[in-house]
Design a protein around this motif. Structure first.
Motif, PDB file in Angstrom:
ATOM      1  N   TRP B  99      70.781  32.694  70.632  1.00 46.86           N
ATOM      2  CA  TRP B  99      70.774  34.153  70.849  1.00 46.86           C
ATOM      3  C   TRP B  99      71.151  34.831  69.551  1.00 46.86           C
ATOM      4  O   TRP B  99      72.223  34.576  69.009  1.00 46.86           O
ATOM      5  N   TRP B 100      70.288  35.691  69.071  1.00 48.04           N
ATOM      6  CA  TRP B 100      70.534  36.379  67.789  1.00 48.04           C
ATOM      7  C   TRP B 100      70.887  35.357  66.707  1.00 48.04           C
ATOM      8  O   TRP B 100      71.804  35.534  65.938  1.00 48.04           O
ATOM      9  N   PHE B 101      70.123  34.261  66.703  1.00 47.58           N
ATOM     10  CA  PHE B 101      70.213  33.239  65.654  1.00 47.58           C
ATOM     11  C   PHE B 101      71.582  32.583  65.584  1.00 47.58           C
ATOM     12  O   PHE B 101      71.995  32.089  64.533  1.00 47.58           O
ATOM     13  N   GLY B 102      72.266  32.554  66.728  1.00 41.65           N
ATOM     14  CA  GLY B 102      73.553  31.877  66.788  1.00 41.65           C
ATOM     15  C   GLY B 102      73.897  31.522  68.218  1.00 41.65           C
ATOM     16  O   GLY B 102      73.060  31.571  69.121  1.00 41.65           O
ATOM     17  N   MET B 103      75.159  31.130  68.406  1.00 41.01           N
ATOM     18  CA  MET B 103      75.636  30.769  69.733  1.00 41.01           C
ATOM     19  C   MET B 103      75.791  32.002  70.620  1.00 41.01           C
ATOM     20  O   MET B 103      76.234  33.054  70.139  1.00 41.01           O
ATOM     21  N   PRO B 104      75.522  31.901  71.918  1.00 38.39           N
ATOM     22  CA  PRO B 104      75.959  32.954  72.835  1.00 38.39           C
ATOM     23  C   PRO B 104      77.481  33.121  72.710  1.00 38.39           C
ATOM     24  O   PRO B 104      78.194  32.161  72.396  1.00 38.39           O
ATOM     25  N   LEU B 168      69.645  28.541  59.380  1.00 35.30           N
ATOM     26  CA  LEU B 168      70.231  29.409  60.414  1.00 35.30           C
ATOM     27  C   LEU B 168      71.379  28.695  61.137  1.00 35.30           C
ATOM     28  O   LEU B 168      72.339  29.332  61.574  1.00 35.30           O
TER      29      LEU B 168
END
Lengths: 254, 254
Positions: B99-104, B168
């Protein structure tokens, strides 16, 4: 300039809280209109839940649920209010301490919940093309990251052991701001905060004030635009930054 | 191998939930001991709060509070229990949708709260040198990221518009795993999930099973070690990857 500051101070006595107060004061005193969302102060819940979309259970992709909830007017009213603040902003500022090379969860979960499909992304232009990377639901706005970290500045240099700070923040400047159409400014970073006796808070505050005083005139990071600079597979055209594979190929100036 | 899976499925019917079930089944059926933390199922609170450190208010750096709480035995018992699970694990697996190039946030806030100073980092060796990047509180373990994303695979290629997936995920593989001494394996990614009619779930499950079946023998990503390959300012020695400034300079194989 209408400004929205979204901040994640770990405590009211933290450096982030102090820089937040300075930022608000500087912007207001130079004639800007400022909204502040202090996520700790409002006890923000960072977890996406069915109620965000007026549902009792998540049964499909959350993005689809969100877009449907917007269309049906069933989006959680708190999320809708935060989206209204974003919609009205000309400048969006994220302020946070860098935790594990990213946002603290309370801020990450503000983005997860508020930057929904059908609002920030997942929109098409008149020709049916996806509006992202240079266009999107938040087109026409500017975005600024203000963050602080304990480790020394050289550890965040382009060959520093942490990785370059520009690359570490790329998922935010490029992946959140630019993705949704917001023009990202160069991040403002305060580094070396964990040295045993840190005497830099006054300098950090001055740095924030000076930067915000000139924020209206700054040129944003020249990230490349999806429709112009990438091919149909969304790969950078071979004549741009030829032969390179690093994240800076997405900037026209590096 | 004692394995700890920490997972952030958005719902019980999500792809992540399905891959989590497959991963657990594969590991158990091949003789591994598996602990699963399903963050949604336990309603994990991702926000750092004073109670984490047995305090009524945060007055200093959270890392200092954490280290003091560990020394005093006042760390929140839930966090202490999760640290015990980490301590016992030989393999740590993070499973989440990107999510958004990272962890939730729910998973980011598991790391924020559980990977405390005095446990995962902020430890010195016998010579008084900071143990990080190749050493740390979680030395001797292996770490694996399993994540999925909607966008097509070419968008995540090294010249793809999103940025290369390795870069990323660098804040996780290098900034969380390697930083704390855990040897990171190459991430397992399932991409292109948002295509209108996605028929890839069976293939994704097979990919996860196959990967985990051989996980004991895999060579980790050869990130460079801080004490050997960086100078006193924590900058990569000039003879290594000379002239380059991208994140891959921190890998001995690129």
């Amino acid at each position: 300039m209408q400004t929205l500051i979204v901040a994640a101070p770990p405590s009211p006595t933290s450096l982030t809280a102090r820089l937040l107060a300075a930022a608000e004061d500087e912007l207001v005193s130079t004639g800007h209109d400022v909204d502040v969302i202090d996520l700790a102060a409002i006890d923000w819940d960072p977890v996406v839940r069915p109620g965000d979309y007026g549902l009792s259970a998540i049964t499909g992709p959350v993005g689809t649920h969100a877009a449907q909830a917007i269309a049906a007017g069933t989006l959680d009213p708190t999320i809708a209010r935060h989206q209204e603040l974003l919609r009205g902003a000309e400048l969006i500022v994220f302020m946070f301490p860098l935790w594990w090379f990213g946002m603290p969860a309370i801020l990450k979960g503000w983005v997860d919940r508020v930057y929904t499909q059908g609002f920030a992304f997942g929109l098409d232009d008149a020709a049916g093309r996806t509006r992202k990377y240079g266009d999107g639901g938040l087109a026409g706005k500017r975005g600024l990251v203000i963050t602080s970290a304990g480790d020394r500045e050289t550890s965040f240099a382009r060959r520093g052991v942490n990785g370059g700070i520009d690359e570490l923040l790329f998922p935010i400047t490029h992946g959140i701001f630019f993705y949704t159409g917001t023009a990202p400014l160069e991040p403002l970073t305060v580094l070396g905060v964990d040295t045993p006796v840190w005497a830099g808070a006054d300098d950090a505050e001055a740095k924030v004030r000076k930067r915000l005083a000139g924020v209206t005139d700054e040129a944003p990071i020249p990230y490349r635009r999806m429709l112009a600079d990438y091919d149909g597979d969304r790969v950078l055209r071979p004549e741009l930054a030829p032969g390179r594979e690093d994240l800076a190929v997405h900037r026209a100036d590096r």
